[in-house]
Design a protein around this motif. Structure first.
Motif, mmCIF file in Angstrom:
data_model
loop_
_atom_site.group_PDB
_atom_site.id
_atom_site.type_symbol
_atom_site.label_atom_id
_atom_site.label_comp_id
_atom_site.label_asym_id
_atom_site.label_seq_id
_atom_site.Cartn_x
_atom_site.Cartn_y
_atom_site.Cartn_z
ATOM 1 N N ASN A 28 -21.576 0.426 60.883
ATOM 2 C CA ASN A 28 -21.534 -0.419 59.688
ATOM 3 C C ASN A 28 -21.035 0.335 58.451
ATOM 4 N N GLY A 29 -20.643 1.611 58.620
ATOM 5 C CA GLY A 29 -20.053 2.352 57.510
ATOM 6 C C GLY A 29 -21.002 3.232 56.723
ATOM 7 N N THR A 30 -22.253 3.346 57.142
ATOM 8 C CA THR A 30 -23.198 4.216 56.451
ATOM 9 C C THR A 30 -22.890 5.672 56.791
ATOM 10 N N LEU A 31 -22.840 6.524 55.764
ATOM 11 C CA LEU A 31 -22.589 7.945 55.965
ATOM 12 C C LEU A 31 -23.904 8.710 55.904
ATOM 13 N N TYR A 32 -24.089 9.630 56.836
ATOM 14 C CA TYR A 32 -25.253 10.508 56.856
ATOM 15 C C TYR A 32 -24.773 11.944 56.753
ATOM 16 N N CYS A 33 -25.435 12.726 55.923
ATOM 17 C CA CYS A 33 -25.050 14.113 55.704
ATOM 18 C C CYS A 33 -26.276 15.002 55.886
ATOM 19 N N VAL A 34 -26.146 16.056 56.684
ATOM 20 C CA VAL A 34 -27.203 17.044 56.847
ATOM 21 C C VAL A 34 -27.058 18.019 55.677
ATOM 22 N N LYS A 35 -27.934 17.861 54.713
ATOM 23 C CA LYS A 35 -27.832 18.570 53.436
ATOM 24 C C LYS A 35 -27.720 20.089 53.605
ATOM 25 N N GLU A 36 -28.498 20.646 54.497
ATOM 26 C CA GLU A 36 -28.502 22.094 54.705
ATOM 27 C C GLU A 36 -27.125 22.636 55.077
ATOM 28 N N GLY A 37 -26.341 21.853 55.802
ATOM 29 C CA GLY A 37 -25.023 22.291 56.224
ATOM 30 C C GLY A 37 -24.022 22.407 55.081
ATOM 31 N N TYR A 38 -24.359 21.850 53.930
ATOM 32 C CA TYR A 38 -23.421 21.850 52.808
ATOM 33 C C TYR A 38 -23.991 22.518 51.562
ATOM 34 N N LYS A 39 -25.044 23.307 51.735
ATOM 35 C CA LYS A 39 -25.582 24.062 50.603
ATOM 36 C C LYS A 39 -24.459 24.867 49.961
ATOM 37 N N ASN A 40 -24.385 24.862 48.671
ATOM 38 C CA ASN A 40 -23.380 25.607 47.900
ATOM 39 C C ASN A 40 -21.938 25.165 48.181
ATOM 40 N N LYS A 41 -21.761 23.993 48.786
ATOM 41 C CA LYS A 41 -20.416 23.513 49.090
ATOM 42 C C LYS A 41 -20.090 22.209 48.370
ATOM 43 N N PHE A 42 -21.049 21.637 47.665
ATOM 44 C CA PHE A 42 -20.792 20.387 46.955
ATOM 45 C C PHE A 42 -19.724 20.628 45.897
ATOM 46 N N GLY A 43 -18.758 19.731 45.833
ATOM 47 C CA GLY A 43 -17.642 19.872 44.900
ATOM 48 C C GLY A 43 -16.523 20.761 45.421
ATOM 49 N N LYS A 44 -16.673 21.279 46.629
ATOM 50 C CA LYS A 44 -15.657 22.144 47.238
ATOM 51 C C LYS A 44 -15.025 21.427 48.425
ATOM 52 N N PRO A 45 -13.851 21.906 48.884
ATOM 53 C CA PRO A 45 -13.168 21.227 49.993
ATOM 54 C C PRO A 45 -14.021 21.065 51.252
ATOM 55 N N ASP A 46 -14.890 22.029 51.545
ATOM 56 C CA ASP A 46 -15.719 21.917 52.747
ATOM 57 C C ASP A 46 -16.580 20.661 52.723
ATOM 58 N N PHE A 47 -17.029 20.247 51.541
ATOM 59 C CA PHE A 47 -17.815 19.016 51.445
ATOM 60 C C PHE A 47 -16.918 17.821 51.118
ATOM 61 N N GLU A 48 -16.137 17.942 50.060
ATOM 62 C CA GLU A 48 -15.339 16.817 49.567
ATOM 63 C C GLU A 48 -14.328 16.302 50.599
ATOM 64 N N ILE A 49 -13.762 17.217 51.359
ATOM 65 C CA ILE A 49 -12.729 16.836 52.333
ATOM 66 C C ILE A 49 -13.275 16.836 53.757
ATOM 67 N N SER A 50 -13.859 17.974 54.185
ATOM 68 C CA SER A 50 -14.273 18.099 55.582
ATOM 69 C C SER A 50 -15.489 17.259 55.941
ATOM 70 N N TYR A 51 -16.305 16.910 54.967
ATOM 71 C CA TYR A 51 -17.368 15.950 55.265
ATOM 72 C C TYR A 51 -16.998 14.562 54.755
ATOM 73 N N LEU A 52 -16.861 14.437 53.440
ATOM 74 C CA LEU A 52 -16.772 13.125 52.817
ATOM 75 C C LEU A 52 -15.532 12.335 53.257
ATOM 76 N N LYS A 53 -14.357 12.922 53.149
ATOM 77 C CA LYS A 53 -13.142 12.186 53.532
ATOM 78 C C LYS A 53 -13.056 11.997 55.048
ATOM 79 N N HIS A 54 -13.499 12.997 55.798
ATOM 80 C CA HIS A 54 -13.510 12.894 57.254
ATOM 81 C C HIS A 54 -14.399 11.726 57.693
ATOM 82 N N GLU A 55 -15.629 11.697 57.210
ATOM 83 C CA GLU A 55 -16.567 10.636 57.611
ATOM 84 C C GLU A 55 -16.163 9.281 57.024
ATOM 85 N N ALA A 56 -15.590 9.274 55.829
ATOM 86 C CA ALA A 56 -15.108 8.015 55.250
ATOM 87 C C ALA A 56 -13.972 7.438 56.099
ATOM 88 N N GLN A 57 -13.125 8.304 56.649
ATOM 89 C CA GLN A 57 -12.069 7.820 57.547
ATOM 90 C C GLN A 57 -12.678 7.195 58.792
#
Length: 166
Positions: A28-57
């Protein structure tokens, strides 16, 4: 954002915590993120692209193409990442994890991406030498966009069918 796990699954267990799921999306389009995996990565490509855009796709593809095979979903999500990623680090990760085993959707999608980019950039079947890719970042992004557009055109032709393209 999910936090406070007692166990992050068998993959985390057998890799001594080095590998685990970072997130996923539901039908149904809900995104789930394991917070620990992205510590210190918010606002960086590892989160913005590799999590957010990947899962949004994935979320978009789940809504638009109900019968898409997982390897095709991973292919599109990984191309989305490559189109946006600012350097070659991500591509080299895909190159390292690439495997022609069709039953492993993540590794197989990486394999098909490397194979298709090899044909476009080097005019050979599969370029495995990471050094040869080192100065090809802009070409990787441009060609990944072209592969994504070609894949989307194929999806539109087969929208109501089971989608098994790559």
């Amino acid at each position: 954002m999910l936090d406070g796990f007692i166990s992050k699954g068998w993959l985390s267990y057998i890799s001594f915590g080095k590998i685990s799921t970072g997130g996923w999306t539901t039908d149904n389009g809900t995104l789930y993120c394991v917070k620990e995996g992205y510590k210190n990565k918010f606002g960086k490509p590892d989160f913005e692209i590799s999590y957010l855009k990947h899962e949004a796709q994935h979320a978009y593809d789940n809504l638009m193409y109900k019968k898409m095979h997982p390897k095709d979903m991973e292919y599109r999500a990984k191309l989305t990442e490559l189109i946006e990623y600012p350097n070659i680090k991500l591509f080299k990760n895909f190159l390292a994890q690439a495997d022609c085993n069709i039953n492993n959707s993540h590794s197989y999608a990486s394999y098909k991406i490397v194979q298709n980019l090899s044909k476009m950039i080097f005019h050979n079947e599969y370029e495995a030498d990471s050094q040869k890719w080192s100065r090809k970042g802009k070409m990787i992004r441009t060609c990944s966009q072209k592969l994504f557009e070609e894949n989307t055109a194929l999806l539109e032709l087969h929208k109501s069918e089971t989608i098994d393209i790559i």
